[in-house]
Scaffold this motif. Structure first.
Motif, PDB file in Angstrom:
ATOM      1  N   LEU A  78       0.804  -1.209   0.000  1.00  0.00           N
ATOM      2  CA  LEU A  78       0.000   0.000   0.000  1.00  0.00           C
ATOM      3  C   LEU A  78       0.846   1.271   0.000  1.00  0.00           C
ATOM      4  O   LEU A  78       0.493   2.259  -0.615  1.00  0.00           O
ATOM      5  CB  LEU A  78      -0.939  -0.010   1.214  1.00  0.00           C
ATOM      6  N   GLY A  79       1.990   1.271   0.660  1.00  0.00           N
ATOM      7  CA  GLY A  79       2.781   2.482   0.768  1.00  0.00           C
ATOM      8  C   GLY A  79       2.228   3.440   1.800  1.00  0.00           C
ATOM      9  O   GLY A  79       2.238   4.660   1.608  1.00  0.00           O
ATOM     10  N   LEU A  80       1.705   2.864   2.941  1.00  0.00           N
ATOM     11  CA  LEU A  80       1.139   3.690   4.008  1.00  0.00           C
ATOM     12  C   LEU A  80       2.271   4.254   4.858  1.00  0.00           C
ATOM     13  O   LEU A  80       3.190   3.534   5.251  1.00  0.00           O
ATOM     14  CB  LEU A  80       0.186   2.855   4.868  1.00  0.00           C
ATOM     15  N   THR A  81       2.208   5.556   5.134  1.00  0.00           N
ATOM     16  CA  THR A  81       3.254   6.228   5.905  1.00  0.00           C
ATOM     17  C   THR A  81       2.631   6.975   7.061  1.00  0.00           C
ATOM     18  O   THR A  81       1.594   7.638   6.900  1.00  0.00           O
ATOM     19  CB  THR A  81       4.039   7.219   5.017  1.00  0.00           C
ATOM     20  N   LEU A  82       3.252   6.865   8.233  1.00  0.00           N
ATOM     21  CA  LEU A  82       2.870   7.657   9.383  1.00  0.00           C
ATOM     22  C   LEU A  82       3.885   8.787   9.517  1.00  0.00           C
ATOM     23  O   LEU A  82       5.088   8.541   9.647  1.00  0.00           O
ATOM     24  CB  LEU A  82       2.854   6.810  10.659  1.00  0.00           C
ATOM     25  N   GLY A  83       3.406  10.026   9.476  1.00  0.00           N
ATOM     26  CA  GLY A  83       4.309  11.169   9.583  1.00  0.00           C
ATOM     27  C   GLY A  83       3.658  12.305  10.335  1.00  0.00           C
ATOM     28  O   GLY A  83       2.466  12.266  10.666  1.00  0.00           O
ATOM     29  N   LEU A  84       4.450  13.319  10.603  1.00  0.00           N
ATOM     30  CA  LEU A  84       3.934  14.485  11.300  1.00  0.00           C
ATOM     31  C   LEU A  84       2.881  15.179  10.439  1.00  0.00           C
ATOM     32  O   LEU A  84       3.034  15.295   9.227  1.00  0.00           O
ATOM     33  CB  LEU A  84       5.079  15.451  11.621  1.00  0.00           C
ATOM     34  N   SER A  85       1.840  15.668  11.075  1.00  0.00           N
ATOM     35  CA  SER A  85       0.752  16.313  10.337  1.00  0.00           C
ATOM     36  C   SER A  85       1.193  17.680   9.828  1.00  0.00           C
ATOM     37  O   SER A  85       2.064  18.328  10.419  1.00  0.00           O
ATOM     38  CB  SER A  85      -0.474  16.476  11.236  1.00  0.00           C
ATOM     39  N   PRO A  86       0.604  18.151   8.717  1.00  0.00           N
ATOM     40  CA  PRO A  86       0.927  19.489   8.220  1.00  0.00           C
ATOM     41  C   PRO A  86       0.682  20.576   9.271  1.00  0.00           C
ATOM     42  O   PRO A  86       1.438  21.533   9.360  1.00  0.00           O
ATOM     43  CB  PRO A  86      -0.010  19.646   7.019  1.00  0.00           C
ATOM     44  N   LYS A  87      -0.381  20.438  10.065  1.00  0.00           N
ATOM     45  CA  LYS A  87      -0.689  21.437  11.083  1.00  0.00           C
ATOM     46  C   LYS A  87       0.410  21.502  12.133  1.00  0.00           C
ATOM     47  O   LYS A  87       0.877  22.591  12.493  1.00  0.00           O
ATOM     48  CB  LYS A  87      -2.027  21.105  11.740  1.00  0.00           C
ATOM     49  N   TYR A  88       0.841  20.333  12.610  1.00  0.00           N
ATOM     50  CA  TYR A  88       1.896  20.288  13.616  1.00  0.00           C
ATOM     51  C   TYR A  88       3.216  20.797  13.032  1.00  0.00           C
ATOM     52  O   TYR A  88       3.925  21.595  13.655  1.00  0.00           O
ATOM     53  CB  TYR A  88       2.056  18.846  14.134  1.00  0.00           C
ATOM     54  N   THR A  89       3.550  20.335  11.818  1.00  0.00           N
ATOM     55  CA  THR A  89       4.808  20.718  11.186  1.00  0.00           C
ATOM     56  C   THR A  89       4.862  22.213  10.932  1.00  0.00           C
ATOM     57  O   THR A  89       5.889  22.862  11.156  1.00  0.00           O
ATOM     58  CB  THR A  89       4.986  19.962   9.856  1.00  0.00           C
ATOM     59  N   CYS A  90       3.756  22.786  10.487  1.00  0.00           N
ATOM     60  CA  CYS A  90       3.712  24.221  10.197  1.00  0.00           C
ATOM     61  C   CYS A  90       3.923  25.043  11.465  1.00  0.00           C
ATOM     62  O   CYS A  90       4.699  26.009  11.475  1.00  0.00           O
ATOM     63  CB  CYS A  90       2.378  24.576   9.545  1.00  0.00           C
ATOM     64  N   ALA A  91       3.230  24.655  12.533  1.00  0.00           N
ATOM     65  CA  ALA A  91       3.380  25.383  13.797  1.00  0.00           C
ATOM     66  C   ALA A  91       4.815  25.315  14.301  1.00  0.00           C
ATOM     67  O   ALA A  91       5.371  26.317  14.775  1.00  0.00           O
ATOM     68  CB  ALA A  91       2.416  24.812  14.839  1.00  0.00           C
ATOM     69  N   LYS A  92       5.433  24.144  14.161  1.00  0.00           N
ATOM     70  CA  LYS A  92       6.810  23.966  14.643  1.00  0.00           C
ATOM     71  C   LYS A  92       7.792  24.792  13.803  1.00  0.00           C
ATOM     72  O   LYS A  92       8.692  25.457  14.344  1.00  0.00           O
ATOM     73  CB  LYS A  92       7.182  22.484  14.551  1.00  0.00           C
ATOM     74  N   ILE A  93       7.629  24.788  12.464  1.00  0.00           N
ATOM     75  CA  ILE A  93       8.543  25.534  11.606  1.00  0.00           C
ATOM     76  C   ILE A  93       8.416  27.030  11.848  1.00  0.00           C
ATOM     77  O   ILE A  93       9.424  27.750  11.958  1.00  0.00           O
ATOM     78  CB  ILE A  93       8.280  25.184  10.124  1.00  0.00           C
ATOM     79  N   LEU A  94       7.185  27.530  11.971  1.00  0.00           N
ATOM     80  CA  LEU A  94       6.994  28.952  12.228  1.00  0.00           C
ATOM     81  C   LEU A  94       7.591  29.363  13.567  1.00  0.00           C
ATOM     82  O   LEU A  94       8.207  30.424  13.691  1.00  0.00           O
ATOM     83  CB  LEU A  94       5.506  29.303  12.181  1.00  0.00           C
TER      84      LEU A  94
END
Length: 809
Positions: A78-94
C-alpha cells in the motif's frame, strides 16, 4: 477485523524511516488508530493532530479514505506512511524560524523549502499568516538563511495559486535591492525568480483584469525603483555572462518579463524607461556574445545538460527579439513633431550641428535650421518622417553620432555638387530604415523569427552599412534627387541586402565581417546584374511603397489565418503515444483534442488508434489557462534524465511537453487522481508536465507546438510555420495585384497573340481557404503557387507603367 499492513514511520525529514508490518483495525476511529500506531513506534504522547497517515504522499483524512485505499491496493504494497501532520509541522517551523536561535531558525527555513510545496501544509501556513512572517524574515536575514527563505517563497508562488496583492512596495523594493546588490548566487537567483513570477499572469485568476491589475501595480513599483537605481539594469545584464547557467536563464527571463510588461503598460505615445535603460547599457551586444557561446565553455556540465541549457537560453534570446521587434514597431508608429522647442527638434539640431553647415556656408548670418538641407523634401519633415516615426529619427541620430567624421565629410561632398546630384541624406535614411524594417517585420510587429538573429541584434551596425551602401550606389548610379531615383537606389540596396543576408551566415564576428565586406565592396555591375534577374519576378513592383503597406496588412491577416489553422489542428485532435519514465507504454495510445471553446484540452486512452473520438469519449481534461510553458526538444521533461531514461532513444526534434507552474487547490485524500505528472520541466524544477507529446512527423510537430504557442499568444518556434505565413503573404499579394490593377492594363488593338488564360472556375482573388478535409495546408499553398506560375503569362510587370503614370498625375 484487523488487516496486516506495511507501515513506514517518518518522524521528520532529517530522520530515516522505519518500516514494520502492523495489524490495523480500520473500524477504529482514525485519531485512535494514529495514536496506537505512533505508540508502536515509540511516541506515546498521544498529542491530538500530531500525526497523519499518507498514501503515496496524499493525506488520509478519514476511515473511509483508508478503507478505499486498502480496497484498491494490496495491504503489503500500500505504501502507508505515518508522519507528522501538516498542522503540527507548520506550527513547529513557524515557531523555530521566528525564534532567537539562528541555527534552529536556519534549519526551519531549510525544511520550509520542501514543506511549502505540500498543499495541506500551505493551507495551514496561510491560516497562520505565514507569508507575512516569511516576508519579515527575508527583510531581516542574510546569507544562507536568506537563501532558504527566498527559495521557500519562490516555491510557494510556483506551487500554489496565491494572490500577489499581499506584497507591499517596500517588500518589492527589498527584493530588487537583493537582486541588485547580493553577490551570493544562491540568494539573487531565487529573488530574481520571485520577481518574474510576480510579473507573470496568474493562470487561475477568475478574470484577466484582476491578475493584470496586480501585475501592473508591481511593475510600476519596479519601474520607479529602476528609475532611481541606475545600476540595476547593468547588474542584471552582467549576470548574463556568468558561468552559472540557471542564473543566466533567470536574469534573461526577468529582462524579458520587464520588457513584456512594459509593452503592455506604457502608453503608445510614451517611451519605455525599461527599454531605454536596456538599450543604453547595450544589452544586445551581450546577447550577441551569448548567441555565439559554445557548449564547451560550460565544461562542468554534462553534454545533455549543456544542450538543454543552450536550447533554453537561445529560446529566451529569440523571445527577446520578438519583444524588441514589437517595441521598435511601437516606436516606428510614434509620430515625429519637429516644432520649435520639441525633443524631436533638438535631435535634428544635433544632426544639423554635426553636419557643420556653418563651415559650408558662411554667407548666411546666424543659424537657420532649414531641414531641406538635411535631405528632406519639405522644410517641416513631419509628414516624411511619418513613415519611420521616432524609431527612424533615433536611427538617424545614432548614425551621425557614431560616424560624425564620415557624416560631416559626406555632407561637404554633397554641398559642392550640383543641387540635383546631391544625395538627400534624410530621405536616404528613411528609405534604408524601411528596407530593414520590412526584412525583419518591424513594420508589422509580427515576427516569424525562430532562431537567434545576430544581424537584428546588431541593427545599428547593419543600418550604418546599408546607409553607406546607399550613398555609394547613389554615386555609381548617377542618381538625381528630382525624380524617382531615391526609390530606385533603395530598390538596388534592398536587392543586395537580401542577397547578402541569404548567402552569408552570420553566427560570429568573422561572419559579420564577411557580411560587411560583401555589402560594401561588391561591384555595382554585379549587384545590377543580379537585380535584373530579380525583376523577372516582379521584385521592383512589389517593393514600392503602396505594395509594402499592402504586404504589411496581408502579413498580419495571414499570421492570424495560420494561427487559426494551427489551433484548428488542436481542435481536430490527433493520436499520440503514451510516455512514461520507462518509455512508451505498449498497447495504449492517447487522443488529444482541444475543446472548440479553447478552454480545455481533452484526452482519453485507447488500445489502438482509429477514427477521431468525440469529446464525450475523452474523460480527462487539462485546463488551458494552467499551461504556462511549451517545452521542446531536450528541455522537455521527456528527457529529464537521458542517461537513465528509456526515452533517451526518442527523437528530441519531434518531442515537446506542455507544462505548468500552477498546482491544483484540491486533490484526493487517498490517491493522487489529478492529471499532473511528476516530471519537472527544467533545471530549476519549477514546472510540472501536464502532457508529453512525441509527434509522428515534422509537420505534426509544427502544427501542435505552434498551435499551443499561438493559443497562448507566444512566439512561434518552427521554421515550417514561419515559411507558411511568408508564402501565403507573397502569393496573396500577387493575386491582389492582379485583381486591383487588371482593368488598367492596355490590351493591344491588334497584331500579336494574346496569352492563353488558364481554365479556372470563377473566383475572387482572395477566395481561397484552408480545407481540413480536402487536403493539407501545404498542398493548398503549392496549388496556389502553381496558379501563380500560370498567371505569370499576364505579364504583371506592365503594372510598373500604370503606377508610373499614376505618380506623374
Amino acid at each position: 477485523m484487523s488487516t496486516v499492513v506495511r507501515v513506514a514511520f517518518e518522524p521528520s525529514d532529517s530522520q530515516n524511516s522505519t518500516v514494520v508490518e502492523l495489524p490495523l483495525d480500520v473500524a477504529t476511529p482514525l485519531p485512535q488508530l494514529l495514536a496506537a500506531v505512533a505508540a508502536r513506534f515509540g511516541d506515546e504522547s498521544r498529542q491530538p493532530g500530531k500525526y497523519v497517515f499518507r498514501v503515496d504522499g496524499a493525506v488520509v483524512r478519514d476511515n473511509a479514505g483508508l478503507v478505499a485505499a486498502l480496497r484498491e491496493t494490496a495491504p503489503l504494497t500500500l505504501g502507508l506512511t505515518l508522519g507528522l501532520s501538516p498542522k503540527y509541522t507548520c506550527a513547529k517551523i513557524l515557531q523555530d524560524m521566528l525564534g532567537s536561535d539562528e541555527a534552529v531558525a536556519r534549519t526551519a527555513l531549510f525544511n520550509l523549502q520542501k514543506q511549502i510545496k505540500d498543499l495541506d501544509f500551505f493551507a495551514e501556513f496561510m491560516i497562520k499568516n505565514g507569508v507575512y512572517k516569511l516576508q519579515e524574515i527575508i527583510t531581516m536575514t542574510k546569507d544562507t538563511a536568506l537563501s532558504y527563505a527566498l527559495t521557500s517563497l519562490q516555491n510557494l508562488l510556483e506551487a500554489h495559486n496565491y494572490e500577489t496583492d499581499a506584497f507591499t512596495s517596500a517588500f518589492i523594493n527589498n527584493l530588487l535591492t537583493i537582486v541588485q546588490k547580493e553577490s551570493l548566487i544562491s540568494v539573487c537567483r531565487p529573488a530574481t525568480s520571485i520577481i518574474i513570477k510576480l510579473l507573470s499572469a496568474d493562470p487561475s485568476a477568475t478574470t484577466d483584469s484582476i491578475s493584470s491589475s496586480h501585475q501592473t501595480k508591481i511593475f510600476n513599483w519596479i519601474d520607479s525603483y529602476i528609475a532611481t537605481q541606475p545600476s540595476f539594469i547593468p547588474t542584471l545584464i552582467s549576470r548574463l555572462s556568468l558561468k552559472d547557467y540557471t542564473l543566466q536563464i533567470t536574469s534573461m527571463g526577468l529582462i524579458n518579463s520587464l520588457l513584456h510588461k512594459s509593452l503592455e503598460t506604457v502608453s503608445s505615445a510614451t517611451l519605455s524607461n525599461i527599454f531605454s535603460a536596456l538599450e543604453y547599457h547595450d544589452i544586445r551586444s551581450t546577447l550577441v556574445m551569448l548567441s555565439q557561446l559554445q557548449p564547451e565553455s560550460h565544461h562542468v556540465l554534462q553534454d545533455d545538460d549543456t544542450r538543454a541549457f543552450m536550447e533554453e537560453l537561445k529560446k529566451l534570446v529569440v523571445d527577446f527579439q520578438r519583444l524588441l521587434v514589437k517595441e521598435w514597431n511601437r516606436r516606428k508608429r510614434m509620430p515625429v513633431n519637429v516644432a520649435a522647442g520639441s525633443d524631436h527638434e533638438r535631435v535634428l539640431i544635433d544632426v544639423w550641428q554635426l553636419a557643420n553647415f556653418e563651415l559650408l556656408d558662411t554667407s548666411v548670418p546666424g543659424v537657420s535650421y532649414k531641414w531641406k538641407r538635411l535631405g528632406f523634401e519639405m522644410e517641416i519633415p513631419n509628414k516624411e518622417l511619418t513613415r519611420v516615426g521616432v524609431f527612424g529619427l533615433e536611427m538617424m541620430h545614432s548614425f551621425v553620432t557614431h560616424h560624425a567624421d564620415y557624416f560631416s565629410r559626406f555632407m561637404y561632398d554633397q554641398s559642392v555638387k550640383a543641387v540635383e546630384r546631391r544625395c538627400p541624406f534624410g530621405r536616404a535614411c528613411i528609405e534604408v530604415l524601411e528596407i530593414l524594417s520590412d526584412y525583419w517585420e518591424i513594420s508589422t510587429g509580427y515576427t516569424t523569427t525562430t532562431s537567434v538573429q545576430p544581424l537584428l541584434l546588431e541593427f545599428e551596425r547593419v543600418y550604418s552599412i546599408a546607409l553607406r551602401l546607399y550613398f555609394r550606389l547613389w554615386l555609381e548610379m548617377e542618381a538625381q534627387n528630382t525624380g524617382d531615383d531615391v526609390n530606385r537606389v533603395g530598390a538596388t540596396v534592398r536587392s543586395h541586402f537580401k542577397y547578402c543576408t541569404f548567402t552569408i551566415p552570420v553566427v560570429d564576428q568573422q561572419g559579420f565581417t564577411s557580411f560587411e565586406r560583401e555589402m560594401l565592396s561588391a561591384a555595382y555591375s554585379i549587384i545590377r546584374e543580379r537585380q535584373l534577374k530579380e525583376l523577372n519576378n516582379d521584385e521592383a513592383l512589389l517593393m514600392r511603397q503602396p505594395f509594402r503597406k499592402l504586404r504589411e496588412k496581408l502579413y498580419e491577416s495571414n499570421y492570424e489565418f495560420i494561427k487559426e489553422q494551427r489551433i484548428g489542428c488542436l481542435i481536430a485532435g490527433a493520436w499520440f503515444p503514451v510516455i512514461k519514465d520507462k518509455g512508451r507504454v505498449k498497447g495504449v495510445v492517447r487522443f488529444y483534442r482541444l475543446n472548440p471553446n479553447r478552454q480545455f484540452l481533452h484526452y482519453g486512452e485507447f488500445r489502438e488508434p482509429g477514427s477521431a473520438p468525440a469529446l464525450a469519449l475523452l474523460p480527462q481534461k487539462i485546463e488551458v489557462s494552467h499551461i504556462t510553458e511549451v517545452l521542446t526538444g531536450l528541455t522537455s521533461p521527456i528527457f529529464k534524465d537521458r542517461k537513465r531514461s528509456a526515452n533517451a532513444q526518442e527523437n528530441p526534434s519531434l518531442s515537446f511537453s506542455i507544462a505548468t507552474s500552477y498546482r491544483p487547490e484540491t486533490h484526493s485524500s487517498t490517491t493522487n487522481n489529478n492529471i499532473y505528472n511528476n516530471n519537472t520541466s527544467n533545471s530549476n524544477n519549477t514546472s510540472t508536465s501536464l502532457a508529453d507529446f512525441i509527434c509522428s512527423t515534422t509537420t505534426q510537430f509544427s502544427e501542435w507546438v505552434d498551435g499551443f504557442n499561438m493559443l497562448l499568444d507566444r512566439n512561434i518556434c518552427t521554421q515550417e510555420t514561419a515559411a507558411l505565413i511568408l508564402q501565403l503573404t507573397e502569393n496573396e499579394l500577387k493575386l491582389s495585384l492582379l485583381s486591383v490593377t487588371g482593368n488598367a492594363l492596355e490590351i493591344p488593338a491588334g497584331g500579336g497573340d494574346l496569352p492563353e488564360l488558364p481554365d479556372l472556375p470563377p473566383m475572387g482573388p482572395s477566395d481561397f481557404y484552408y480545407d481540413a478535409e480536402g487536403g493539407g495546408l501545404q498542398e493548398g499553398i503549392s496549388g496556389l503557387q502553381s496558379l501563380m506560375m500560370e498567371l505569370s503569362e499576364l505579364k504583371v510587370k506592365e503594372l510598373l507603367e500604370v503606377y508610373d503614370s499614376e505618380d506623374e498625375n
